[in-house]
Design a protein around this motif. Sequence first.
Motif, PDB file in Angstrom:
ATOM      1  N   TYR A  76      -1.140 -14.419   0.012  1.00 36.16           N
ATOM      2  CA  TYR A  76      -2.098 -15.428  -0.444  1.00 36.16           C
ATOM      3  C   TYR A  76      -3.478 -14.977   0.025  1.00 36.16           C
ATOM      4  N   VAL A  77      -4.280 -14.490  -0.906  1.00 39.88           N
ATOM      5  CA  VAL A  77      -5.581 -13.928  -0.572  1.00 39.88           C
ATOM      6  C   VAL A  77      -6.679 -14.974  -0.663  1.00 39.88           C
ATOM      7  N   ALA A  78      -6.704 -15.730  -1.755  1.00 44.15           N
ATOM      8  CA  ALA A  78      -7.748 -16.750  -1.926  1.00 44.15           C
ATOM      9  C   ALA A  78      -7.271 -17.801  -2.912  1.00 44.15           C
ATOM     10  N   SER A  79      -7.435 -19.052  -2.543  1.00 40.02           N
ATOM     11  CA  SER A  79      -7.075 -20.158  -3.437  1.00 40.02           C
ATOM     12  C   SER A  79      -8.251 -20.506  -4.329  1.00 40.02           C
ATOM     13  N   ASN A  80      -7.980 -21.272  -5.368  1.00 43.50           N
ATOM     14  CA  ASN A  80      -9.072 -21.789  -6.192  1.00 43.50           C
ATOM     15  C   ASN A  80     -10.032 -22.607  -5.340  1.00 43.50           C
ATOM     16  N   ASP A  81      -9.480 -23.352  -4.400  1.00 43.94           N
ATOM     17  CA  ASP A  81     -10.300 -24.186  -3.528  1.00 43.94           C
ATOM     18  C   ASP A  81     -11.249 -23.329  -2.691  1.00 43.94           C
ATOM     19  N   ASN A  82     -10.745 -22.183  -2.193  1.00 48.37           N
ATOM     20  CA  ASN A  82     -11.596 -21.261  -1.450  1.00 48.37           C
ATOM     21  C   ASN A  82     -12.773 -20.789  -2.292  1.00 48.37           C
ATOM     22  N   LEU A  83     -12.482 -20.415  -3.527  1.00 50.78           N
ATOM     23  CA  LEU A  83     -13.513 -19.858  -4.396  1.00 50.78           C
ATOM     24  C   LEU A  83     -14.592 -20.875  -4.722  1.00 50.78           C
ATOM     25  N   VAL A  84     -14.217 -22.147  -4.764  1.00 56.36           N
ATOM     26  CA  VAL A  84     -15.171 -23.196  -5.117  1.00 56.36           C
ATOM     27  C   VAL A  84     -15.982 -23.667  -3.908  1.00 56.36           C
ATOM     28  N   ILE A  91     -17.661 -15.321  -0.221  1.00 51.62           N
ATOM     29  CA  ILE A  91     -16.725 -14.999  -1.306  1.00 51.62           C
ATOM     30  C   ILE A  91     -17.030 -13.621  -1.873  1.00 51.62           C
ATOM     31  N   ALA A  92     -18.320 -13.311  -2.042  1.00 51.51           N
ATOM     32  CA  ALA A  92     -18.700 -11.996  -2.562  1.00 51.51           C
ATOM     33  C   ALA A  92     -18.210 -10.894  -1.623  1.00 51.51           C
ATOM     34  N   HIS A  93     -18.318 -11.140  -0.316  1.00 51.21           N
ATOM     35  CA  HIS A  93     -17.856 -10.158   0.667  1.00 51.21           C
ATOM     36  C   HIS A  93     -16.338  -9.999   0.593  1.00 51.21           C
ATOM     37  N   LEU A  94     -15.618 -11.116   0.472  1.00 58.19           N
ATOM     38  CA  LEU A  94     -14.161 -11.061   0.366  1.00 58.19           C
ATOM     39  C   LEU A  94     -13.731 -10.293  -0.877  1.00 58.19           C
ATOM     40  N   HIS A 116       1.460  -6.908  -8.757  1.00 58.11           N
ATOM     41  CA  HIS A 116       1.544  -8.045  -9.678  1.00 58.11           C
ATOM     42  C   HIS A 116       0.492  -9.063  -9.247  1.00 58.11           C
ATOM     43  N   LEU A 117       0.066  -9.891 -10.177  1.00 49.35           N
ATOM     44  CA  LEU A 117      -0.977 -10.873  -9.881  1.00 49.35           C
ATOM     45  C   LEU A 117      -0.482 -12.286 -10.169  1.00 49.35           C
ATOM     46  N   ALA A 118      -0.924 -13.228  -9.355  1.00 52.22           N
ATOM     47  CA  ALA A 118      -0.616 -14.643  -9.559  1.00 52.22           C
ATOM     48  C   ALA A 118      -1.900 -15.426  -9.363  1.00 52.22           C
ATOM     49  N   GLY A 119      -2.290 -16.188 -10.368  1.00 51.72           N
ATOM     50  CA  GLY A 119      -3.507 -16.982 -10.265  1.00 51.72           C
ATOM     51  C   GLY A 119      -4.308 -16.936 -11.557  1.00 51.72           C
ATOM     52  N   ARG A 120      -5.409 -17.620 -11.536  1.00 54.71           N
ATOM     53  CA  ARG A 120      -6.298 -17.672 -12.700  1.00 54.71           C
ATOM     54  C   ARG A 120      -7.440 -16.692 -12.481  1.00 54.71           C
ATOM     55  N   LEU A 121      -7.306 -15.519 -13.064  1.00 58.20           N
ATOM     56  CA  LEU A 121      -8.276 -14.457 -12.821  1.00 58.20           C
ATOM     57  C   LEU A 121      -9.638 -14.762 -13.422  1.00 58.20           C
ATOM     58  N   ASP A 122      -9.692 -15.698 -14.360  1.00 60.22           N
ATOM     59  CA  ASP A 122     -10.991 -16.034 -14.950  1.00 60.22           C
ATOM     60  C   ASP A 122     -11.895 -16.742 -13.950  1.00 60.22           C
ATOM     61  N   HIS A 123     -11.352 -17.132 -12.791  1.00 61.82           N
ATOM     62  CA  HIS A 123     -12.162 -17.747 -11.748  1.00 61.82           C
ATOM     63  C   HIS A 123     -12.775 -16.708 -10.806  1.00 61.82           C
ATOM     64  N   LEU A 124     -12.419 -15.434 -10.999  1.00 55.97           N
ATOM     65  CA  LEU A 124     -12.895 -14.364 -10.135  1.00 55.97           C
ATOM     66  C   LEU A 124     -14.121 -13.681 -10.732  1.00 55.97           C
ATOM     67  N   LEU A 147       4.485  -5.852  -4.869  1.00 55.05           N
ATOM     68  CA  LEU A 147       3.493  -6.650  -4.155  1.00 55.05           C
ATOM     69  C   LEU A 147       2.809  -7.589  -5.134  1.00 55.05           C
ATOM     70  N   THR A 148       2.861  -8.887  -4.851  1.00 57.74           N
ATOM     71  CA  THR A 148       2.158  -9.874  -5.655  1.00 57.74           C
ATOM     72  C   THR A 148       0.967 -10.397  -4.864  1.00 57.74           C
ATOM     73  N   VAL A 149      -0.212 -10.302  -5.453  1.00 53.67           N
ATOM     74  CA  VAL A 149      -1.431 -10.817  -4.839  1.00 53.67           C
ATOM     75  C   VAL A 149      -1.759 -12.160  -5.493  1.00 53.67           C
ATOM     76  N   ALA A 150      -1.709 -13.219  -4.703  1.00 53.85           N
ATOM     77  CA  ALA A 150      -2.057 -14.556  -5.191  1.00 53.85           C
ATOM     78  C   ALA A 150      -3.546 -14.771  -4.920  1.00 53.85           C
ATOM     79  N   ILE A 151      -4.331 -14.789  -5.979  1.00 56.36           N
ATOM     80  CA  ILE A 151      -5.783 -14.879  -5.837  1.00 56.36           C
ATOM     81  C   ILE A 151      -6.323 -15.761  -6.964  1.00 56.36           C
ATOM     82  N   GLY A 152      -7.277 -16.635  -6.633  1.00 55.38           N
ATOM     83  CA  GLY A 152      -7.651 -17.656  -7.603  1.00 55.38           C
ATOM     84  C   GLY A 152      -6.434 -18.510  -7.915  1.00 55.38           C
ATOM     85  N   TYR A 153      -5.615 -18.711  -6.870  1.00 58.65           N
ATOM     86  CA  TYR A 153      -4.281 -19.294  -7.045  1.00 58.65           C
ATOM     87  C   TYR A 153      -4.207 -20.718  -6.504  1.00 58.65           C
TER      88      TYR A 153
END
Length: 254
Positions: A76-84, A91-94, A116-124, A147-153
Amino acid sequence: MRAPGILYRWYAKRLRRKLDGDRLPRHVAVAMDGNRRWARQQGFADPGVGHRYGAEHLEDLLDWCAAIGIGHVTVYVASNDNLVKRDGGEIAHLMAMIESICVERLVRPGSRWRLHLAGRLDHLPDSTAHALKAAVEATADRDGGHLTVAIGYDGQDEIVDAVRSLLESEASQGTTIGELAARLTAADIGAHRYTPDLPEADLIIRTSGEKRLSSFLLWQSAGAELYFCDVYWPGFRQVDFLRALRDYAKRRAA
């Protein structure tokens, strides 16, 4: 970081020898929490430095899993909540750390992990989404671990997206809502997850001392064992990981 001493290496080997290979999880998921708090604890003026150490530490986790035969890892790299809610500079640094460290190391020769990716990439940011998608393509033919990266998840978003995808699929075949409702099963929804071809998590680890899932793998956690560790992610050691596996094995043996 200081190299582990003799006693640490002995203890890690002892923990590993005692693990029962038949009771190891097939799929381990990790909420990598506590990067900024770790940086402050270490005395860094910029807590964002913790993201760099956290990104680099992912490679250690993958090495530990490969060495012990665990072939599926989700982080779990970053949630939607983190990005907002997080500061734009942080966030830019991450995202830069993800692009320059995680992605580059995954695609380089010698790595056997398939991404593999999990999340809404359009939020990145576009550059991050492009780098991740390119890495998925570059690693698609590998026969090693997954490896699954959950980002914008967000776990709730994943369930909503799965239900929406199922409804659209059934509607395209002429199925009515009533017909679908009459035969709907959990497997029908599960087949439309972000990663439907991968097994659900067996063990979910969260670092930093927080004892909540924060919408991480809500659907997949139904049958998973949960392990909460007080150590911040960049300071999460191999012995901490082995203890989590030992705890998992004990629960499954009960």
